[in-house]
Design a protein around this motif. Structure first.
Motif, PDB file in Angstrom:
ATOM      1  N   TYR A  59       0.831  -1.169   0.035  1.00 15.58           N
ATOM      2  CA  TYR A  59       0.112   0.085  -0.004  1.00 15.58           C
ATOM      3  C   TYR A  59       0.788   1.177  -0.135  1.00 15.58           C
ATOM      4  N   THR A  60       0.728   1.994  -0.992  1.00 17.15           N
ATOM      5  CA  THR A  60       1.743   3.401  -1.033  1.00 17.15           C
ATOM      6  C   THR A  60       0.829   4.579  -1.179  1.00 17.15           C
ATOM      7  N   GLY A  61      -0.450   4.450  -0.432  1.00 24.37           N
ATOM      8  CA  GLY A  61      -1.356   5.823  -0.502  1.00 24.37           C
ATOM      9  C   GLY A  61      -2.527   5.357  -1.225  1.00 24.37           C
ATOM     10  N   ASP A  62      -3.389   6.688  -1.223  1.00 22.99           N
ATOM     11  CA  ASP A  62      -4.675   6.368  -2.037  1.00 22.99           C
ATOM     12  C   ASP A  62      -4.793   6.557  -3.388  1.00 22.99           C
ATOM     13  N   TRP A  63      -4.214   7.591  -3.958  1.00 20.19           N
ATOM     14  CA  TRP A  63      -3.897   7.573  -5.469  1.00 20.19           C
ATOM     15  C   TRP A  63      -5.410   7.400  -6.346  1.00 20.19           C
ATOM     16  N   PRO A  64      -6.255   8.386  -5.778  1.00 19.28           N
ATOM     17  CA  PRO A  64      -7.796   8.217  -6.459  1.00 19.28           C
ATOM     18  C   PRO A  64      -7.489   8.408  -8.186  1.00 19.28           C
ATOM     19  N   GLN A  65      -6.667   9.102  -8.569  1.00 20.64           N
ATOM     20  CA  GLN A  65      -6.609   9.401  -9.899  1.00 20.64           C
ATOM     21  C   GLN A  65      -6.025   8.310 -10.720  1.00 20.64           C
ATOM     22  N   ARG A  66      -5.404   7.258 -10.221  1.00 23.93           N
ATOM     23  CA  ARG A  66      -4.979   6.163 -10.790  1.00 23.93           C
ATOM     24  C   ARG A  66      -5.928   5.240 -11.810  1.00 23.93           C
ATOM     25  N   ASN A  67      -5.072   4.810 -12.999  1.00 20.77           N
ATOM     26  CA  ASN A  67      -5.922   4.055 -13.993  1.00 20.77           C
ATOM     27  C   ASN A  67      -5.354   2.619 -14.120  1.00 20.77           C
ATOM     28  N   ILE A  68      -4.732   2.236 -12.883  1.00 23.71           N
ATOM     29  CA  ILE A  68      -4.021   0.794 -12.608  1.00 23.71           C
ATOM     30  C   ILE A  68      -4.192   0.304 -11.249  1.00 23.71           C
ATOM     31  N   SER A  69      -4.469  -0.707 -10.919  1.00 25.55           N
ATOM     32  CA  SER A  69      -4.700  -1.427  -9.817  1.00 25.55           C
ATOM     33  C   SER A  69      -3.493  -1.258  -8.997  1.00 25.55           C
ATOM     34  N   ARG A  70      -3.550  -1.189  -7.690  1.00 23.26           N
ATOM     35  CA  ARG A  70      -2.664  -0.899  -6.663  1.00 23.26           C
ATOM     36  C   ARG A  70      -1.476  -1.655  -6.782  1.00 23.26           C
ATOM     37  N   TYR A  71      -1.614  -2.859  -7.053  1.00 22.28           N
ATOM     38  CA  TYR A  71      -0.520  -3.909  -7.010  1.00 22.28           C
ATOM     39  C   TYR A  71       0.556  -3.769  -8.263  1.00 22.28           C
ATOM     40  N   ALA A  72      -0.140  -3.037  -9.287  1.00 16.73           N
ATOM     41  CA  ALA A  72       0.852  -2.928 -10.545  1.00 16.73           C
ATOM     42  C   ALA A  72       1.086  -1.321 -10.646  1.00 16.73           C
ATOM     43  N   LEU A 238       7.807   2.100  -2.554  1.00 13.28           N
ATOM     44  CA  LEU A 238       7.354   3.327  -2.157  1.00 13.28           C
ATOM     45  C   LEU A 238       8.042   4.547  -3.171  1.00 13.28           C
ATOM     46  N   THR A 239       9.237   4.082  -3.728  1.00 15.14           N
ATOM     47  CA  THR A 239       9.974   4.960  -4.543  1.00 15.14           C
ATOM     48  C   THR A 239       9.512   4.655  -6.301  1.00 15.14           C
ATOM     49  N   SER A 240       8.740   3.717  -6.565  1.00 10.72           N
ATOM     50  CA  SER A 240       8.600   3.404  -7.865  1.00 10.72           C
ATOM     51  C   SER A 240       7.009   3.378  -8.165  1.00 10.72           C
ATOM     52  N   VAL A 241       6.189   4.343  -7.512  1.00  8.85           N
ATOM     53  CA  VAL A 241       4.898   4.345  -7.817  1.00  8.85           C
ATOM     54  C   VAL A 241       4.679   5.257  -9.251  1.00  8.85           C
ATOM     55  N   GLN A 242       3.763   4.488  -9.898  1.00  2.95           N
ATOM     56  CA  GLN A 242       3.540   5.481 -11.174  1.00  2.95           C
ATOM     57  C   GLN A 242       1.612   5.166 -11.535  1.00  2.95           C
ATOM     58  N   PRO A 243       0.936   5.968 -11.067  1.00  5.83           N
ATOM     59  CA  PRO A 243      -0.405   5.811 -10.742  1.00  5.83           C
ATOM     60  C   PRO A 243      -1.167   6.094 -12.157  1.00  5.83           C
ATOM     61  N   VAL A 244      -0.609   6.436 -13.089  1.00  6.53           N
ATOM     62  CA  VAL A 244      -1.293   6.804 -14.357  1.00  6.53           C
ATOM     63  C   VAL A 244      -0.510   6.326 -15.505  1.00  6.53           C
TER      64      VAL A 244
END
Ligand code: B12
Ligand code: SF4
Ligand code: SF4
Length: 278
Positions: A59-72, A238-244
């Motif tokens: 879990y890296t935060g909420d990221w409501p704008q993401r277009n991919i599931s959290r695990y990816a 934590l350092t590799s999050v790409q939400p969109v």
């Protein structure tokens, strides 16, 4: 056996650790449920005795704008967990040169949720997932199988899953069955991972979900996760999050993401489906 178990736990605390030690437990091999994949099973030690189970919270935060599931959203867990487990195996082999150690994550011959349950790391929810008391279901599971006999942990006392049924109700096509099994054809996560042409209904499901890979609904709705949204202690996540993602990013980052195993075509197809549906 006591001494060996203590040494293994000390090595785990030292190596399977980021900003804090990752959850770790031990169960006997005979407790875990049957082999899932024959090819991976070939790597099992001949006289497998123990399973050393580790959780990698993501879990890296909420990221409501993401277009991919959290695990990816984070670096491919197969690689990250694999690197930790590889180092763990090297240390184990140095201390126990006559024993065998084989690591697995996801592509595993054993049911990993069952292994983690028997290793005292949580219980299985009605969503089929392992619920850890601190990190909830936002955890990957990895394990080392060895012919070294060790003392086991005990399964946690219930209840982690309170049986509220929210996961079953939110599942858009009712994939989660009352007996705890999953109807793959009705699962959006499965549909996003299917190769080739999709049916109109499958395309509609991907568009309705709005995610180019995976599905988080039965994780996000779970009350056991409400207080478990603790940030991952795995620095590489934590350092590799790409939400969109768009086409270009998906191609550039392909080799470092969990969707890589299906190849470029599948992820690009899903991105195009979401663009076309706008
Ligand atoms: C194939 C697979 C999938 C498939 C099928 C999932 C499934 N549940 O079978 C698909 C692509 C749909 C999928 C999706 C996801 N997956 Co997946 N998946 C796997 C994989 C590789 C094998 C699972 C499997 O085939 N199990 C065999 C079947 C028969 O087991 P089962 O469905 O649990 O059925 C048994 C239970 O009902 C059981 N049972 C026994 N006692 C009890 C008690 C209770 C209370 C219940 C409910 C059931 C139960 O009896 C049945 C028969 O044995 C595992 C890794 C592994 N090697 O274990 C990861 C794994 C389960 N997946 C994982 C993840 C993260 C996901 C997703 C969250 C990803 C996403 N965001 O999209 C979703 C969640 C979907 C869901 N609710 O399951 C993680 C789960 C971590 C966790 N916290 O538990 C794993 C462990 C991978 C990993 N190494 O971390 N996955
Ligand atoms: S991942 Fe989504 S579609 Fe699959 S079982 Fe969970 S809620 Fe249903
Ligand atoms: S949503 Fe409710 S029933 Fe489903 S796993 Fe979580 S606590 Fe259990």
């Amino acid at each position: 056996m006591q001494q060996n178990t203590e040494l293994v736990r000390a090595l785990a605390a030292q190596i399977l650790c980021g900003t804090e030690p990752f959850p770790f437990g031990i169960c006997t091999f005979s407790e875990v449920q049957s082999c899932l994949d024959c090819r991976a099973a070939q790597r099992l030690p001949a006289k497998a005795a123990s399973v050393l189970c580790c959780l990698f919270p993501y879990y890296t935060g909420d990221w409501p704008q993401r277009n991919i599931s959290r695990y990816a959203m984070v670096s491919d867990y197969h690689r990250i967990a694999g690197e930790y487990l590889e180092r763990f195996c090297e240390a184990l082999s140095a201390h126990f040169p006559d024993q065998s150690f084989a690591w697995f994550t996801d592509n595993s011959p054993i049911r990993e949720v069952s292994a983690a349950f028997h290793a005292g790391l949580g219980r299985q929810g009605k969503n089929g997932l392992l619920l850890h008391p601190v990190y909830g279901s936002y955890v990957f599971i990895g394990e080392v199988v060895t012919d070294l006999a060790l003392l086991s942990d005990r399964p946690l006392d219930p209840p982690d899953c309170i049986g509220c049924g929210k996961c079953q109700r939110i599942c858009p096509q009712g994939a989660l069955q009352p007996d705890g099994s999953i109807d793959l054809d009705r699962c959006r996560s499965h549909i996003t991972q299917k190769k080739g042409d999709l049916s109109d209904e499958e395309i509609a499901q991907i568009r309705a979900g709005g995610l180019i890979w995976g599905c988080d609904l039965c994780n996000d709705v779970c009350p056991m996760n409400r207080d478990a949204r603790r940030l991952t202690p795995v620095p590489e996540f934590l350092t590799s999050v790409q939400p969109v993602f768009d086409e270009q990013l998906a191609q550039e980052m392909l080799k470092d993401r969990a969707f890589n195993y299906r190849g470029k075509k599948t992820i690009l197809r899903n991105i195009a489906l979401l663009h076309d549906g706008e």
